[in-house]
Write a protein that holds these residues in place. Structure first.
Motif, short mmCIF file in Angstrom:
data_model
loop_
_atom_site.label_atom_id
_atom_site.label_comp_id
_atom_site.label_asym_id
_atom_site.label_seq_id
_atom_site.Cartn_x
_atom_site.Cartn_y
_atom_site.Cartn_z
N SER A 78 -51.61 -20.75 -38.73
CA SER A 78 -50.60 -21.77 -39.01
C SER A 78 -50.81 -22.44 -40.37
O SER A 78 -49.84 -22.80 -41.05
CB SER A 78 -50.57 -22.82 -37.90
N ASP B 112 -49.47 -20.09 -42.93
CA ASP B 112 -48.01 -20.09 -42.82
C ASP B 112 -47.42 -21.31 -43.53
O ASP B 112 -46.43 -21.20 -44.27
CB ASP B 112 -47.61 -20.08 -41.35
N GLU B 113 -48.04 -22.45 -43.33
CA GLU B 113 -47.58 -23.69 -43.97
C GLU B 113 -47.70 -23.61 -45.49
O GLU B 113 -46.78 -24.01 -46.23
CB GLU B 113 -48.42 -24.87 -43.45
N LYS C 244 -44.99 -21.15 -46.91
CA LYS C 244 -43.65 -21.75 -46.90
C LYS C 244 -43.50 -22.79 -48.02
O LYS C 244 -42.41 -22.97 -48.58
CB LYS C 244 -43.37 -22.41 -45.55
N LYS C 245 -44.60 -23.43 -48.38
CA LYS C 245 -44.56 -24.48 -49.39
C LYS C 245 -44.63 -23.92 -50.81
O LYS C 245 -43.98 -24.46 -51.72
CB LYS C 245 -45.74 -25.44 -49.16
N TRP D 158 -44.26 -16.43 -45.10
CA TRP D 158 -44.71 -16.68 -43.73
C TRP D 158 -45.94 -15.82 -43.46
O TRP D 158 -46.16 -14.80 -44.11
CB TRP D 158 -43.63 -16.42 -42.69
#
Length: 265
Positions: free
Chosen positions: A55, A58-59, A62-63, A183
């Motif tokens: 996670s 993934d964060e 995405k950023k 992602w």
């Protein structure tokens, strides 16, 4: 003796040109004992439990990764602490056959991509990953008590898992590479994610495809064995994912590779 030296020099030069002095020719072939189950024989229970939490990665993706795959490395540098936390977590794991092929694929792909970003950040600003000393052979990636290179992860671990779509999921921080998705790969979605990455790459401007012409990424040349091992031709493999179907017997050529950094700037 002079003729022998000249012949040897030509041979080396030709070999370097054939592989573009790329990941294949520069990567050490040693899996360091990491598990490499056949992904084509993955069991239906592979997705029953998430062993590694991706996670944070993934964060970060995405950023800091744009929809077109370009990477905001300056933004990543500002989130260095969070990236280091994720890398430390990955390195603390001891992958085993018990994980299942799906979990291992997701782990290795994210491991490769996250440590590639780490490599760029440690040398940033840089024009190309190839300007960094031994980017694919230096064993700086830690997995438990093991140290392995990026080339080792790709050629001796992922490629041994009999899943050619991995070449469209791992990103070598260059313009001509398949884009870094924004992602993280996860065991429960890995098959759909690999399909998406493959389709996006094949139908992107990294290839020039018409019914009677196939000017493909050099990736299909460098890793031809992976795509044809099942008895398919390169064209047959591409046609599984291409929006435009290439006619059988069409001559295949390969595009020059752009190793410039996939930076947003």
């Amino acid at each position: 003796m002079k003729k022998l030296f000249l012949s040897f020099a030509i041979l080396i030069s030709g070999a370097c040109m054939f592989a573009s002095c790329n990941l294949i020719s520069s990567a050490g072939l040693n899996s360091k004992g990491l598990p490499t189950p056949d992904a084509s024989e993955q069991s239906s229970t592979d997705n029953s439990e998430q062993i590694v939490d991706h996670s944070i990665w993934d964060e970060l993706l995405k950023k800091h990764v744009k929809e077109n795959g370009l990477v905001d490395y300056k933004g990543f540098k500002n989130d260095r602490e969070k990236l280091d936390k994720y890398l430390k977590m990955l390195s603390s794991k001891n992958p085993s056959e018990d994980w299942g092929a799906n979990e291992l694929l997701a782990y290795y792909i994210n491991l490769y991509n996250a440590y590639t970003v780490d490599l760029i950040l440690r040398n940033y600003p840089v024009k190309s990953i190839k300007d960094i000393d031994s980017p694919w052979t230096e064993e700086f990636v830690k997995v438990g008590d093991t140290e392995i290179s990026l080339g080792g992860i790709e050629n001796s671990v992922l490629r041994k898992m009999n899943e050619p779509r991995i070449h469209f999921a791992i990103n070598c921080a260059s313009i001509s590479c398949p884009k870094l998705m924004n992602w993280a790969y996860t065991a429960d979605k890995i098959d759909k994610q690999l399909d998406q990455a493959t389709k996006e790459f094949i139908n992107s401007d990294k290839n020039e495809i018409t019914a009677n012409s196939a000017k493909l990424s050099s990736i299909f040349d460098w890793y031809k064995k992976d795509y044809t091992e099942s008895g398919m031709s390169i064209i047959e493999y591409v046609n599984q994912y291409s929006n435009t179907k290439i006619n059988s017997g069409t001559k295949t050529t390969y595009k020059d590779y752009n190793w410039n950094l996939n930076d947003t700037k």
